[in-house]
Design a protein around this motif. Structure first.
Motif, PDB file in Angstrom:
ATOM      1  N   GLN A   1      -1.137  91.172 -11.612  1.00  0.00           N
ATOM      2  CA  GLN A   1      -1.493  92.590 -11.572  1.00  0.00           C
ATOM      3  C   GLN A   1      -0.850  93.344 -12.741  1.00  0.00           C
ATOM      4  O   GLN A   1      -1.498  94.157 -13.393  1.00  0.00           O
ATOM      5  N   LEU A   2       0.409  93.013 -13.011  1.00  0.00           N
ATOM      6  CA  LEU A   2       1.092  93.675 -14.133  1.00  0.00           C
ATOM      7  C   LEU A   2       0.452  93.312 -15.471  1.00  0.00           C
ATOM      8  O   LEU A   2       0.302  94.150 -16.352  1.00  0.00           O
ATOM      9  N   SER A   3       0.064  92.044 -15.579  1.00  0.00           N
ATOM     10  CA  SER A   3      -0.497  91.598 -16.857  1.00  0.00           C
ATOM     11  C   SER A   3      -1.897  92.154 -17.099  1.00  0.00           C
ATOM     12  O   SER A   3      -2.433  92.027 -18.194  1.00  0.00           O
ATOM     13  N   MET A   4      -2.466  92.761 -16.078  1.00  0.00           N
ATOM     14  CA  MET A   4      -3.769  93.383 -16.255  1.00  0.00           C
ATOM     15  C   MET A   4      -3.694  94.601 -17.182  1.00  0.00           C
ATOM     16  O   MET A   4      -4.705  95.189 -17.540  1.00  0.00           O
ATOM     17  N   VAL A   5      -2.476  94.943 -17.577  1.00  0.00           N
ATOM     18  CA  VAL A   5      -2.285  95.986 -18.600  1.00  0.00           C
ATOM     19  C   VAL A   5      -3.077  95.615 -19.851  1.00  0.00           C
ATOM     20  O   VAL A   5      -3.642  96.479 -20.525  1.00  0.00           O
ATOM     21  N   ALA A   6      -3.153  94.316 -20.115  1.00  0.00           N
ATOM     22  CA  ALA A   6      -3.897  93.839 -21.292  1.00  0.00           C
ATOM     23  C   ALA A   6      -5.376  94.165 -21.196  1.00  0.00           C
ATOM     24  O   ALA A   6      -6.081  94.241 -22.201  1.00  0.00           O
ATOM     25  N   PHE A   7      -5.838  94.358 -19.983  1.00  0.00           N
ATOM     26  CA  PHE A   7      -7.247  94.631 -19.730  1.00  0.00           C
ATOM     27  C   PHE A   7      -7.601  96.072 -20.107  1.00  0.00           C
ATOM     28  O   PHE A   7      -8.726  96.370 -20.494  1.00  0.00           O
ATOM     29  N   ILE A   8      -6.613  96.978 -20.009  1.00  0.00           N
ATOM     30  CA  ILE A   8      -6.858  98.416 -20.172  1.00  0.00           C
ATOM     31  C   ILE A   8      -7.467  98.767 -21.544  1.00  0.00           C
ATOM     32  O   ILE A   8      -8.489  99.448 -21.602  1.00  0.00           O
ATOM     33  N   PRO A   9      -6.892  98.300 -22.667  1.00  0.00           N
ATOM     34  CA  PRO A   9      -7.511  98.680 -23.945  1.00  0.00           C
ATOM     35  C   PRO A   9      -8.954  98.193 -24.082  1.00  0.00           C
ATOM     36  O   PRO A   9      -9.796  98.898 -24.642  1.00  0.00           O
ATOM     37  N   PHE A  10      -9.225  97.017 -23.537  1.00  0.00           N
ATOM     38  CA  PHE A  10     -10.596  96.484 -23.626  1.00  0.00           C
ATOM     39  C   PHE A  10     -11.549  97.332 -22.776  1.00  0.00           C
ATOM     40  O   PHE A  10     -12.658  97.638 -23.191  1.00  0.00           O
ATOM     41  N   PHE A  11     -11.071  97.713 -21.623  1.00  0.00           N
ATOM     42  CA  PHE A  11     -11.896  98.531 -20.742  1.00  0.00           C
ATOM     43  C   PHE A  11     -12.129  99.900 -21.379  1.00  0.00           C
ATOM     44  O   PHE A  11     -13.237 100.446 -21.322  1.00  0.00           O
ATOM     45  N   THR A  12     -11.081 100.428 -22.023  1.00  0.00           N
ATOM     46  CA  THR A  12     -11.187 101.735 -22.676  1.00  0.00           C
ATOM     47  C   THR A  12     -12.256 101.689 -23.778  1.00  0.00           C
ATOM     48  O   THR A  12     -13.089 102.595 -23.887  1.00  0.00           O
TER      49      THR A  12
END
Lengths: 247, 306
Positions: free
Chosen positions: A187-198
């Protein structure tokens, strides 16, 4: 640094992944859902409505965005594997004996990174191959040419996906040091997902368009973040930190 | 040989290990005894080059733990059985050991031979392909021992090797350690099991952040804690007690018809005590000599009292 040491660790991780059916399903289901689901969606759009000439632009815009999905999937897959790999060692308390062997910290982290990188990259490449083949068949009559492969797809697959996977592995490694179960690390590593989603949201609201140049710039930014985060990863995954400050 | 000289580890302002100095001879079993938080695990971790030392040094087989280059060489000649076995539960016993054998660069044929030999010796060959997650604690500990031995190390570190094991499994582990000694290996054991330390260790160090005592179990008993002579009489009277106090200033306890007296040298002191008793008409029924227990020695060292 010995690559063969790192590879021995990678092989051990692969052996564990092979024994975990949930991980195999995870690697198969998500990419294949995109491979088949997206062409099916486009087929429905094309056949369910009257397509005017202007809609071709709409379709090609969609296809660019869809290609970007594969970068997002790569981040999700590699985060899961990397988080499980490191937190799994923490739970089983296997890092201490491993660190007592003549293997450097960097070799261990490289071995673990490869074990997350290779299957994620392979799954995304394979899924993308299926996706491109199916999508070409679905859109050929409308567009009059095979949409894939194109420069944007090459940039996504050979630049953005690899640097995105590296970013997710780095974030997973850092977050794994703070938690004691794989789910929390994931769940914490999903931070990496945020820029891609943005980026995806920005394309949807037409702030940016996913041209080859845009994709190159995004890849460059992610690669720069990878490089900047590397010293932090090395510091976090040092034997001293693992044995004395990791939770 | 292992020479430890002023080895110290601090975490921030907290001193975990303070100026340890001792030697471990080749082929001996050295036991480090101490209460929880005494610094035993930190000491093993420093010696096994898992964490850095703050000051001081240790030389293992003439290699310094403070040299980065040497520390990699040290890790090639040591084996570690950590407090937690740290096995990969999904992998088989064979798979776990094989993984380590590869990391130590043992050629494949030699690796296979070593693993077979170790698993047969520890009675695990028949279950070598079973995931270790299905094993009992004792079996897992055996796999951890086999893993630590796969590269035939000269020195072995055991951190609480029998903690949480049932008596039978603990015996198997102790026997394995004694077998390793017979094979000429040097063994360093952290334990707070006093009985175990007394049974298997040639030398015992008692640690409480600092090394408070060191020596063979017998030497520690002799120097740290007096023995006791128990004299059973037909009847204990004040006259007899006074007679004993006249010849001995040692601690004397009266327990019914028994007198319990601290003695340093029973062969010299006991005849004097008996003489004093009989001279005032006391009748001796029995005389027993009690050696100090390892627990008494340990508590004396750790608390500074018996």
């Amino acid at each position: 640094m010995s690559l063969s040491n790192a590879w021995i660790i990678t092989q051990k991780e692969f052996a564990i992944i092979r024994l975990k059916k949930t991980m195999i399903y995870f690697y198969a289901v998500l990419p294949l859902a995109l491979s088949f689901g997206l062409p099916l969606l486009i087929w429905h759009v094309i056949n369910g409505a009257s397509i005017r000439a202007t809609d071709m632009h709409y379709i090609s815009g969609l296809l660019n965005a869809f290609e970007f999905f594969f970068a997002i999937i790569a981040v999700i897959l590699s985060s899961y594997t990397a988080a499980y790999s490191i937190v799994g060692e923490k739970i089983q308390k296997s890092l201490e004996p491993l660190l007592s062997t003549p293997v450097s910290d960097q070799e261990i982290i490289l071995g673990k990174a490869l074990s997350a990188f290779i299957p994620s990259f392979a799954a995304v490449l394979l899924a993308n191959l299926i996706y491109m083949t199916l999508m070409n068949r679905v859109t050929y009559n409308l567009l009059g040419y095979s949409y894939y492969p194109n420069l944007s797809a090459v940039i996504v697959l050979l630049l953005l996906v690899p640097v995105g996977i590296i970013l997710s592995i780095e974030i997973s490694t850092i977050s794994s040091s703070r938690v004691t179960d794989p789910r929390s690390a994931y769940q914490l590593s999903m931070v990496a997902f945020i820029p891609f989603f943005t980026v995806y949201v920005l394309t949807e609201i037409s702030v940016i368009s996913l041209t080859s140049m845009t994709l190159l710039i995004i890849s460059g930014i992610v690669a720069a973040v990878d490089v900047l985060m590397y010293p932090l990863v090395i510091k976090t995954f040092s034997r001293e930190m693992i044995l004395t400050t990791w939770k | 040989m292992m020479y430890v000289d002023g080895l110290t580890k601090t975490f921030g302002g907290f001193i975990a290990v303070d100026g340890l100095t001792f030697q471990v001879k080749d082929g001996e079993i050295f036991g480090l005894l101490g209460p929880n938080g005494a610094g035993k695990t930190t000491t093993i971790r420093m010696l096994a080059c898992l964490i850095s030392r703050t000051s001081g040094d240790a030389r293992i087989d003439n290699l310094s733990i403070s040299s980065k280059e040497d520390s990699m060489k040290i890790r090639r000649i040591i084996g570690l059985v950590a407090e937690n076995v740290g096995l990969y539960e999904e992998l088989s016993a064979y798979g776990n050991i094989d993984f380590y054998g590869k990391l130590y660069r043992i050629p494949e044929n030699q690796r296979k031979e070593n693993i077979r030999h170790l698993l047969e010796e520890l009675g695990l060959w028949e279950v070598k392909d079973r995931p270790v997650g299905t094993f009992s604690k004792g079996m897992k500990q055996k796999v951890a021992i086999a893993r630590a031995l796969v590269h035939d190390p000269k020195i072995l570190f055991f951190d609480e090797p029998t903690a949480n094991l049932d008596p039978e499994a603990a015996k198997v582990v102790r026997d394995s350690i004694l077998n390793m000694k017979k094979e000429g290996k040097t063994i360093f054991v952290n334990t707070h099991n006093l009985d175990e330390a007394q049974r298997i260790c040639d030398t015992i160090g008692i640690l409480k952040t600092k090394l408070v005592a060191i020596g063979s179990p017998e030497h520690l008993k002799e120097t740290l804690q007096k023995g006791k002579t128990v004299i059973e009489l037909e009847k204990v009277t004040d006259v007899i007690v006074s007679a004993i106090k006249a010849v001995s200033s040692a601690n004397l306890e009266v327990d019914g018809r028994r007198l319990v007296i601290d003695v340093i040298d029973p062969q010299t002191e006991n005849p004097v005590l008996i003489q004093a008793i009989t001279s005032v008409g006391g009748k001796v029924v029995a005389v027993n000599q009690l050696s100090p227990t390892m627990e008494e020695v340990y508590l004396k060292a750790v608390r500074g009292k018996g």
